[in-house]
Design a protein around this motif. Structure first.
Motif, PDB file in Angstrom:
ATOM      1  N   ARG A   1     -78.795 -38.832  41.276  1.00  0.00           N
ATOM      2  CA  ARG A   1     -78.020 -39.299  42.415  1.00  0.00           C
ATOM      3  C   ARG A   1     -76.698 -39.763  42.135  1.00  0.00           C
ATOM      4  NH1 ARG A   1     -79.999 -40.928  47.348  1.00  0.00           N
ATOM      5  NH2 ARG A   1     -78.839 -42.608  48.499  1.00  0.00           N
ATOM      6  N   ARG A   2     -75.788 -39.668  43.073  1.00  0.00           N
ATOM      7  CA  ARG A   2     -74.521 -40.152  42.962  1.00  0.00           C
ATOM      8  C   ARG A   2     -74.581 -41.524  43.792  1.00  0.00           C
ATOM      9  NH1 ARG A   2     -70.010 -40.460  46.142  1.00  0.00           N
ATOM     10  NH2 ARG A   2     -68.197 -40.396  45.181  1.00  0.00           N
ATOM     11  N   PHE A   3     -73.938 -42.485  43.093  1.00  0.00           N
ATOM     12  CA  PHE A   3     -73.813 -43.769  43.576  1.00  0.00           C
ATOM     13  C   PHE A   3     -72.164 -43.959  43.957  1.00  0.00           C
ATOM     14  CE2 PHE A   3     -77.759 -44.198  41.277  1.00  0.00           C
ATOM     15  CZ  PHE A   3     -78.411 -44.966  41.989  1.00  0.00           C
ATOM     16  N   ASP A   4     -71.966 -44.650  45.050  1.00  0.00           N
ATOM     17  CA  ASP A   4     -70.687 -45.103  45.209  1.00  0.00           C
ATOM     18  C   ASP A   4     -70.426 -46.327  44.505  1.00  0.00           C
ATOM     19  OD1 ASP A   4     -70.396 -42.889  47.192  1.00  0.00           O
ATOM     20  OD2 ASP A   4     -71.228 -43.980  48.935  1.00  0.00           O
ATOM     21  N   ARG A   5     -69.221 -46.589  44.352  1.00  0.00           N
ATOM     22  CA  ARG A   5     -68.841 -47.901  43.765  1.00  0.00           C
ATOM     23  C   ARG A   5     -69.302 -49.139  44.560  1.00  0.00           C
ATOM     24  NH1 ARG A   5     -62.797 -47.858  41.655  1.00  0.00           N
ATOM     25  NH2 ARG A   5     -63.457 -49.839  41.042  1.00  0.00           N
ATOM     26  N   GLY A   6     -69.603 -50.232  43.868  1.00  0.00           N
ATOM     27  CA  GLY A   6     -70.049 -51.308  44.595  1.00  0.00           C
ATOM     28  C   GLY A   6     -71.279 -51.825  44.244  1.00  0.00           C
ATOM     29  N   LEU A   7     -71.853 -52.825  45.075  1.00  0.00           N
ATOM     30  CA  LEU A   7     -73.009 -53.473  45.100  1.00  0.00           C
ATOM     31  C   LEU A   7     -74.214 -52.575  45.422  1.00  0.00           C
ATOM     32  CD1 LEU A   7     -72.277 -57.441  45.677  1.00  0.00           C
ATOM     33  CD2 LEU A   7     -72.494 -56.298  43.714  1.00  0.00           C
ATOM     34  N   HIS A   8     -75.082 -52.732  44.518  1.00  0.00           N
ATOM     35  CA  HIS A   8     -76.591 -51.819  44.921  1.00  0.00           C
ATOM     36  C   HIS A   8     -77.687 -52.778  44.424  1.00  0.00           C
ATOM     37  CE1 HIS A   8     -74.423 -48.121  45.628  1.00  0.00           C
ATOM     38  NE2 HIS A   8     -73.688 -48.458  44.755  1.00  0.00           N
TER      39      HIS A   8
END
Length: 112
Positions: free
Chosen positions: A51-58
């Motif tokens: 899965r591709r994650f965008d930058r930032g908080l998860h």
């Protein structure tokens, strides 16, 4: 890119199969659900690895209460939430959580 996730049962020393987990991201100060899954017989959620994650908080939330209730036990932590920051969309990470009815520990690190 992506995240390799594994839940382990610290009480019985085995993978924690059947733990419901959800992946969320923060958007305008509020947590928004991305996807839900359940750990397999190895305690893993394989589909998130690519899965591709965008930058930032998860954050990943483990529903530990339902897992331990299914074993006939009571959990002190009904949910375990691991919040992390993605620095770069191309990064790959691993997250491993060790669950027990009254404690947990987590490891978060790079796969590269």
């Amino acid at each position: 890119m992506g995240i390799a996730l594994q839940a382990l049962d610290g009480l019985y020393g085995r993978p924690a199969a059947g733990v419901r987990v959800r992946l969320e991201h923060i958007d305008n100060g509020a947590w928004c659900a991305d996807v839900k899954a359940e750990t397999d017989h190895e305690g893993r959620v394989g589909e998130w690895r690519g899965r591709r994650f965008d930058r930032g908080l998860h954050r990943i939330v483990f529903e530990s209460d339902s897992y331990f209730v299914g074993l006939g036990l009571t959990a002190a932590y009904p949910e375990i939430s691991i919040t992390f920051r993605m620095q770069d969309e191309a990064d790959s990470y691993q997250l491993q959580v060790l669950l027990s009815p009254h404690s947990y520990s987590a490891y978060f690190g790079s796969l590269t």
